[in-house]
Enzyme design. Structure first.
Site, PDB file in Angstrom:
ATOM      1  N   GLY A  89     -29.616  34.015 104.411  1.00  0.00           N
ATOM      2  CA  GLY A  89     -29.039  33.044 105.331  1.00  0.00           C
ATOM      3  C   GLY A  89     -29.476  33.349 106.751  1.00  0.00           C
ATOM      4  O   GLY A  89     -30.467  34.039 106.979  1.00  0.00           O
ATOM      5  N   ARG A  90     -28.716  32.863 107.713  1.00  0.00           N
ATOM      6  CA  ARG A  90     -29.102  33.066 109.110  1.00  0.00           C
ATOM      7  C   ARG A  90     -28.581  34.381 109.680  1.00  0.00           C
ATOM      8  O   ARG A  90     -29.058  34.838 110.721  1.00  0.00           O
ATOM      9  CB  ARG A  90     -28.613  31.892 109.957  1.00  0.00           C
ATOM     10  CG  ARG A  90     -29.388  30.629 109.605  1.00  0.00           C
ATOM     11  CD  ARG A  90     -29.399  29.547 110.648  1.00  0.00           C
ATOM     12  NE  ARG A  90     -28.360  29.571 111.622  1.00  0.00           N
ATOM     13  CZ  ARG A  90     -27.300  28.754 111.646  1.00  0.00           C
ATOM     14  NH1 ARG A  90     -27.146  27.855 110.710  1.00  0.00           N
ATOM     15  NH2 ARG A  90     -26.409  28.845 112.602  1.00  0.00           N
ATOM     16  N   GLU A  93     -30.998  37.394 110.897  1.00  0.00           N
ATOM     17  CA  GLU A  93     -31.810  37.275 112.115  1.00  0.00           C
ATOM     18  C   GLU A  93     -31.105  37.847 113.335  1.00  0.00           C
ATOM     19  O   GLU A  93     -31.748  38.334 114.255  1.00  0.00           O
ATOM     20  CB  GLU A  93     -32.245  35.829 112.352  1.00  0.00           C
ATOM     21  CG  GLU A  93     -31.168  34.909 112.874  1.00  0.00           C
ATOM     22  CD  GLU A  93     -31.635  33.472 113.065  1.00  0.00           C
ATOM     23  OE1 GLU A  93     -30.972  32.744 113.817  1.00  0.00           O
ATOM     24  OE2 GLU A  93     -32.642  33.072 112.459  1.00  0.00           O
ATOM     25  N   CYS A 119     -33.550  36.634  99.866  1.00  0.00           N
ATOM     26  CA  CYS A 119     -33.884  35.569 100.802  1.00  0.00           C
ATOM     27  C   CYS A 119     -34.238  36.122 102.187  1.00  0.00           C
ATOM     28  O   CYS A 119     -35.151  36.917 102.323  1.00  0.00           O
ATOM     29  CB  CYS A 119     -32.715  34.583 100.852  1.00  0.00           C
ATOM     30  SG  CYS A 119     -33.118  32.951 101.446  1.00  0.00           S
ATOM     31  N   HIS A 120     -33.499  35.720 103.221  1.00  0.00           N
ATOM     32  CA  HIS A 120     -33.759  36.185 104.583  1.00  0.00           C
ATOM     33  C   HIS A 120     -33.280  37.620 104.828  1.00  0.00           C
ATOM     34  O   HIS A 120     -33.470  38.152 105.917  1.00  0.00           O
ATOM     35  CB  HIS A 120     -33.103  35.251 105.598  1.00  0.00           C
ATOM     36  CG  HIS A 120     -33.791  33.928 105.724  1.00  0.00           C
ATOM     37  ND1 HIS A 120     -33.714  32.960 104.738  1.00  0.00           N
ATOM     38  CD2 HIS A 120     -34.560  33.405 106.704  1.00  0.00           C
ATOM     39  CE1 HIS A 120     -34.411  31.896 105.114  1.00  0.00           C
ATOM     40  NE2 HIS A 120     -34.941  32.142 106.306  1.00  0.00           N
ATOM     41  N   TYR A 139     -37.490  34.908 100.872  1.00  0.00           N
ATOM     42  CA  TYR A 139     -37.756  33.491 101.043  1.00  0.00           C
ATOM     43  C   TYR A 139     -39.165  33.382 101.644  1.00  0.00           C
ATOM     44  O   TYR A 139     -39.521  34.170 102.529  1.00  0.00           O
ATOM     45  CB  TYR A 139     -36.706  32.865 101.964  1.00  0.00           C
ATOM     46  CG  TYR A 139     -36.841  31.371 102.052  1.00  0.00           C
ATOM     47  CD1 TYR A 139     -36.546  30.569 100.953  1.00  0.00           C
ATOM     48  CD2 TYR A 139     -37.306  30.760 103.210  1.00  0.00           C
ATOM     49  CE1 TYR A 139     -36.701  29.196 101.012  1.00  0.00           C
ATOM     50  CE2 TYR A 139     -37.462  29.388 103.274  1.00  0.00           C
ATOM     51  CZ  TYR A 139     -37.156  28.605 102.167  1.00  0.00           C
ATOM     52  OH  TYR A 139     -37.316  27.242 102.233  1.00  0.00           O
TER      53      TYR A 139
END
Length: 193
Positions: A89-90, A93, A119-120, A139
């Protein structure tokens, strides 16, 4: 009997399935999962986001659930845990900007404890410098992060997982059956029916 503990690094707008499903599945298997987020305490929540694959050039994003944290971030001691879960997800980051989060990821890797990232989540592994010379799925948009961190990006099917040493990685939540099975195998669990 001592319950084995796992650490799950969450954050606002972590992917919903990649946070909720591992937390619930690993708890169901008998692990005590400490879901934490910097600057938050047990009982507080993080907002999640649902990422879906609907034929667009990238995933779509929708509001997810409020996920309740189960432990205080400030009380995390890596030596108390047998493994680490890094949802995508975000959240990764910005979590990678937190020095303590980076230290935690590095300490798990240095201790050769199993790390599951999806993923992320690879963004956090890359920022922690634990991918140099390693194979890592993620991802596809995170492939450049893996490569710039000295890793080899493993371009695998969205429902598959990749294992190298203590690292279990996958492209996205459709890989949960393969990814979580590989992670618990690394943890030494044996599931019999």
């Amino acid at each position: 009997m001592t319950t084995k503990k796992l650490l799950l690094l969450a954050g606002d707008f972590a992917e919903d399935y990649e946070t909720m499903v591992p937390f619930q599945a690993l708890t169901m298997l008998g692990y005590e999962v400490h879901a934490v987020c910097p600057d938050k305490k047990a009982g507080e929540t993080v907002k999640t986001a649902i990422h879906d694959f609907e034929g667009d050039q990238t995933y779509t994003e929708k509001p997810g659930h409020n996920f309740a944290l189960s432990y205080n971030f400030d009380e995390v001691k890596v030596e108390d845990y047998v493994g680490l879960v890094v949802p995508g997800g975000r959240a990764p980051e910005y979590l990678r900007l937190n020095e303590r989060v980076i230290e935690i990821v590095q300490a798990f890797n240095q201790a050769d404890k199993p790390i599951a990232a999806v993923c992320h989540g690879a963004q956090l592994l890359a920022a922690a410098g634990v991918l140099d010379g390693r194979e890592c799925s993620a991802y596809p948009a995170c492939g450049p992060d893996v490569k710039m961190a000295g890793g080899e990006y493993m371009d695998i099917a969205v429902d598959q997982a990749h294992v190298q040493g203590n690292l279990v990685t996958a492209p996205a939540w459709p890989a949960h059956p393969a990814w979580l099975a590989a992670f618990v195998k690394l943890l030494g669990a044996q599931i019999t029916l």
